[in-house]
Write an enzyme that holds these catalytic residues in place. Structure first.
Site, PDB file in Angstrom:
ATOM      1  N   HIS A   1     -27.391 -21.200   3.654  1.00  0.00           N
ATOM      2  CA  HIS A   1     -26.823 -22.473   3.212  1.00  0.00           C
ATOM      3  C   HIS A   1     -26.269 -22.399   1.797  1.00  0.00           C
ATOM      4  O   HIS A   1     -26.031 -23.425   1.173  1.00  0.00           O
ATOM      5  CB  HIS A   1     -27.886 -23.574   3.289  1.00  0.00           C
ATOM      6  CG  HIS A   1     -28.361 -23.858   4.677  1.00  0.00           C
ATOM      7  ND1 HIS A   1     -29.333 -24.811   4.959  1.00  0.00           N
ATOM      8  CD2 HIS A   1     -28.023 -23.312   5.878  1.00  0.00           C
ATOM      9  CE1 HIS A   1     -29.555 -24.836   6.265  1.00  0.00           C
ATOM     10  NE2 HIS A   1     -28.782 -23.938   6.839  1.00  0.00           N
TER      11      HIS A   1
ATOM     12  N   ASP B   1     -31.652 -20.726   5.573  1.00  0.00           N
ATOM     13  CA  ASP B   1     -31.595 -21.887   4.679  1.00  0.00           C
ATOM     14  C   ASP B   1     -30.931 -21.450   3.381  1.00  0.00           C
ATOM     15  O   ASP B   1     -30.135 -20.515   3.382  1.00  0.00           O
ATOM     16  CB  ASP B   1     -33.005 -22.447   4.439  1.00  0.00           C
ATOM     17  CG  ASP B   1     -33.001 -23.954   4.208  1.00  0.00           C
ATOM     18  OD1 ASP B   1     -32.396 -24.384   3.213  1.00  0.00           O
ATOM     19  OD2 ASP B   1     -33.603 -24.699   5.005  1.00  0.00           O
TER      20      ASP B   1
END
Length: 426
Positions: free
Chosen positions: A272, A249
């Site tokens: 991310h 993430d």
């Protein structure tokens, strides 16, 4: 109490008694014969002993360090002893493998500072019934002057828990535990620690002031859900630097209510990217202001620099005075992206725009390669369009070496300075 601490305590008591007896005897002496100088030397020696940190080794409180016995109680007892002591204290976790958790270390403490020296490999229990929703595996709260270091590893053993993460489907899901959670902390120093395979976030900061994190290593597979490297919320004076983060993430996520945050010299990937948000999901969210992200590198991430806000936000908040400078993108899918229609579950009503106001945002010296044809995407809210968005010296080429990428803009008139690849929105 360990033998070392007993000897240290005896030495302190003897030194105090000796010092006081010498002082009393010198009070009757002629001050011209040098008695004051002798007392000064004794005072210095006494203070050296007095200021020496008390040490609490978890092995002295029953830790087995065999990787199978639950050592949680030894950690908690060591903490209570250190927290209740006067002056400076040190908790020592020697080399070895420790099965622990969840454990909470709370203040306020009598100690002026506590040094938590984690040298070993700490493994989280896999029994999810032992954790509170949204809690921490190791949770530090309401402490002034904590130093957490030692070169050790906090292993969340997340692979067994990730299949139970259904938050992408259920907004009322039970949150899995964060590896290291800091709540209401003041003057914290956190360095030379590794966090691997967290069940949820690796590191979370909530309501902290004057927090310094450096030389951190954070690792989880690209496919691990919600394993944000460092999440920061309602904090001020946070400085994160010189760390390597690769997760499933956001490498670093800046939540609501933050001010005066700096992020420097971070290598991010997989993951991310570095994100502001998501913002605007809940009512009564506070503003984000005073963020500087500088001298970072994104390697193979799905996003580079991202600002994300929810549509149909129940309250009004702002994100302003944000600077992203000297960022290198290496095969990044979305190098620069503002997304004010963020909705990962695809269950939002995008008919109602986000009411989070974005302004005074600067992207400066952003270079490298993009996997996407759209290298710069500024998708702002039609309810409160972005203001004062600056792009200076942006040069992003397609990884394939083909034609140059393009820009996409909605509800914003950006301002451009210097080199612009892709070409500015018109």
């Amino acid at each position: 109490m360990s033998i070392d601490n007993m000897l240290r305590l005896c030495l302190i008591i003897c030194s105090i008694c000796f010092y006081e007896s010498v002082v009393q005897s010198r009070e009757t002496e002629d001050p011209d014969v040098g008695g004051g100088y002798q007392i000064t030397k004794l005072r210095w020696a006494w203070l050296q002993v007095k200021n020496r940190a008390m040490e609490f080794n978890v092995m002295d409180f029953g830790a087995q360090a065999d990787g199978q016995t639950d050592d949680s109680r030894a950690f908690q007892v060591a903490w209570k002893k250190a927290c209740r002591s006067q002056g400076r204290t040190t908790i020592v976790v020697p080399n070895g493998t420790y099965l622990v958790g969840p454990v909470q270390f709370t203040g306020p403490c009598n100690a002026s500072s506590i040094r938590f020296l984690a040298k070993g490999h700490l493994k989280a229990t896999s029994d999810l019934s032992k954790y509170e929703s949204g809690g921490g595996w190791f949770e530090f709260a309401w402490i002034d002057g904590l130093i957490l270091t030692g070169g050790g590893t906090f292993d969340g053993q997340g692979a067994k828990a990730w299949p139970h993460n259904n938050c992408h489907k259920d907004s009322h899901c039970k949150l899995l535990p964060t590896n290291l959670k800091f709540v209401g902390m003041n003057r914290t120093i956190f360095h030379h620690i590794t966090s691997v395979n967290s069940k949820f976030f690796h590191i979370a900061l909530v309501n902290c002031k004057d927090f310094e994190g450096r030389k951190l290593s954070i690792k989880a597979p690209r496919t691990s859900p919600n394993t944000d490297g460092i999440h920061i919320e309602r904090c001020s004076g946070v400085h994160i630097s010189s760390s390597v983060i690769g997760t499933g993430d956001d490498c670093i996520s800046i939540g609501q209510g933050n001010s005066q945050i700096s992020v420097n010299n971070i290598t991010c990937g997989p993951g991310h990217g570095i994100s502001v948000g998501s913002l605007g999901r809940y009512s009564n969210e506070q503003d984000v202001k005073g963020l500087v992200v500088r001298d970072c590198k994104m390697i193979g991430t799905s996003n580079g620099i991202r600002i994300k806000t929810w549509p149909n936000s129940p309250g009004r908040s702002k994100a302003t005075n944000l600077t992203f400078e000297n960022i290198v993108m290496d095969n990044v899918r979305n190098p620069i992206i503002i997304n004010q229609e963020y909705c990962p579950s695809q269950s939002c009503s995008s008919q109602v725009p986000s009411m989070v106001k974005l302004s005074d945002i600067r992207f400066k010296n952003i270079t490298g390669t993009t996997l996407s044809d759209v290298a710069v995407r500024l998708s702002c809210s039609k309810g409160v369009p972005c203001q004062d968005i600056y792009l200076e010296n942006v040069h992003l080429n397609l990884s394939t070496g083909d034609a140059r990428p393009v820009s996409s803009c909605e509800n914003v008139i950006a301002k451009y300075i210097g080199t612009q690849v892709p070409a500015p929105c018109r």
